[in-house]
Scaffold this active site. Structure first.
Site, PDB file in Angstrom:
ATOM      1  N   SER A  79      21.933 -12.421 -29.486  1.00  0.00           N
ATOM      2  CA  SER A  79      22.015 -11.526 -28.327  1.00  0.00           C
ATOM      3  C   SER A  79      20.651 -11.459 -27.656  1.00  0.00           C
ATOM      4  CB  SER A  79      22.509 -10.141 -28.765  1.00  0.00           C
ATOM      5  OG  SER A  79      22.694  -9.295 -27.640  1.00  0.00           O
ATOM      6  N   THR A  80      20.025 -10.280 -27.600  1.00  0.00           N
ATOM      7  CA  THR A  80      18.731 -10.137 -26.925  1.00  0.00           C
ATOM      8  C   THR A  80      17.692 -11.083 -27.528  1.00  0.00           C
ATOM      9  OG1 THR A  80      19.255  -7.800 -26.627  1.00  0.00           O
ATOM     10  CG2 THR A  80      16.977  -8.480 -26.205  1.00  0.00           C
TER      11      THR A  80
ATOM     12  N   HIS B 272      25.670 -13.111 -26.519  1.00  0.00           N
ATOM     13  CA  HIS B 272      26.143 -12.040 -25.637  1.00  0.00           C
ATOM     14  C   HIS B 272      25.649 -12.293 -24.214  1.00  0.00           C
ATOM     15  CE1 HIS B 272      26.211  -9.113 -29.327  1.00  0.00           C
ATOM     16  NE2 HIS B 272      27.190  -9.995 -29.359  1.00  0.00           N
TER      17      HIS B 272
ATOM     18  N   ASP C  17      26.460  -6.589 -34.282  1.00  0.00           N
ATOM     19  CA  ASP C  17      27.507  -7.599 -34.175  1.00  0.00           C
ATOM     20  C   ASP C  17      27.204  -8.749 -35.139  1.00  0.00           C
ATOM     21  OD1 ASP C  17      29.810  -8.815 -33.225  1.00  0.00           O
ATOM     22  OD2 ASP C  17      28.788  -9.769 -31.535  1.00  0.00           O
TER      23      ASP C  17
END
Length: 380
Positions: free
Chosen positions: A197-198, A224, A320
């Site tokens: 993600s990030t 994401h 997640d």
């Protein structure tokens, strides 16, 4: 839109997070600076009207985080980005981007150049009512704003929340790694699954670059990102790494040594059919407030491949991948997670480590070599 909630720091445990804004819009600079000034855990240190002006002021302001517009006169954000990272060591930069194809292309490039994250930029004429933008901005700022011992902003685990949804009030505890699980080196790996993600685009670049041409099994990636962004990310990784990276399509047959990236707005899973393993895309509700999400991919991997799986969880906010990772571990599969020091945010990998699901915790430059060793049946 995805946002993340994190605990609000207090004066008792750390100083305010210093924020700078570089944007040619006086309306956006003024309103966002007032928002920041209203928060006890933040300090607005100043702004710049374009990249050149911001570059001159940034060393003096010494911000923890810079909100950087992309389109500006004299010097745009993409040109200013690497110079700002060099001028203020350790600073984290959030790119203010438009949700358009051109905006997505520039944003993906910025993320690979070192930007920590991005946020969709509202129209200046409607920003006064942009509550979604405000909420997402502050959850990203807090997610990136925890201090390391040297005082610079660092990674903080974060809980994802839908923009507009109530923010959970309970604190989200720091991830503390438990003991590593023993590696299962007895079974042959048939597929590789990676979630991020990030900070993920740059982490993925390093991993893909280290694996290209050396992995004789299919690789599945969930990052994401919204629609438009994932296709551009796939193309960018393919060009940067000289690798076969594709945005996955429904009913696609997985190909060895090919990276299959989940498309924005869809969950990607694998399924065993009469004709073999296929990629399926579905429109199920978001999980962990994300779509695509890592958990459904990992769950499907456990069902289809059992212990013949190697999973990797890279930098990202939230948790997640943890519950899907639990299903993988129950089947005897191995999970590698990125370490805290090299993660932009140690939420996802930290949550897996804290749950005792990781068999290895490695810095990003050791992830690909560790994967290759495990594929050969050797402990990293």
């Amino acid at each position: 839109m995805i946002a993340y909630s994190t605990p609000t720091p207090t004066a008792s445990n750390q100083r305010p997070i210093k924020v700078m804004i570089i944007d040619d819009s006086a309306i956006i600079r003024g309103l966002v600076s007032r928002w920041i000034g209203d928060q006890a855990d933040f300090e607005y240190v100043g702004g710049g009207i374009n990249g050149r002006d911001g570059l001159m002021r940034a060393p003096k302001f010494d911000p923890d985080i810079i909100i950087l517009d992309i389109e500006m006169p004299e010097m745009d954000g993409l040109t200013a980005l690497p110079q700002l990272l060099a001028a203020v060591p350790g600073v984290k930069v959030i790119m203010a981007s438009t949700l358009t194809k051109s905006g997505a292309e520039v944003t993906i490039k910025a993320l690979t150049l070192g930007a920590a994250d991005y946020i969709p930029k509202p129209d200046a004429g409607r920003i006064a009512g942009a509550e979604e933008y405000k909420q997402e901005l502050f959850t990203k700022l807090r997610g990136l704003g925890r201090k390391k011992p040297n005082g610079r902003a660092a990674a903080q685990p974060a809980r994802p929340v839908l923009v507009g949804a109530p923010v959970p009030r309970q604190p989200f505890a720091d991830n503390k790694p438990s003991e590593l699980r023993p590696l299962n080196l007895r079974t042959r790996i048939e597929a590789l699954f990676i979630g991020s993600s990030t900070g993920g685009p740059e982490a993925l670049r390093q991993v893909v670059q280290g694996l290209v041409g050396q992995v004789k099994v299919p690789i599945f990636l969930t990052q994401h990102m919204p629609v438009l962004f994932t296709k551009i990310l796939a193309d960018h990784l393919a060009k940067q790494c000289n690798a076969k990276v594709v945005e996955a399509e429904h009913n696609m047959i997985p190909v060895p040594d090919q990276f299959h990236l989940a498309p924005g707005g869809k969950h990607m899973v694998v399924a065993r059919t009469a004709s073999g393993v296929r990629i399926h895309l579905n429109d199920d509700p978001p999980e962990n407030f994300c779509k695509p999400a890592v958990d459904p991919l990992f769950r499907s991997a456990a069902q289809v491949y059992g212990d013949h799986v190697l999973a990797v969880v890279l930098t990202g906010m939230g948790h997640d991948g943890r519950e899907g990772g639990r299903k993988l571990v129950e089947r005897g599969a191995n999970i590698i997670v990125q370490d805290e020091a090299s993660s932009v945010v140690w939420g996802m990998p930290g949550s897996v480590a804290a749950a005792g699901l990781a068999s290895a915790i490695k810095p990003i430059n050791e992830i690909a070599p560790s994967i290759l060793k495990i594929l050969r049946g050797v402990a990293p």
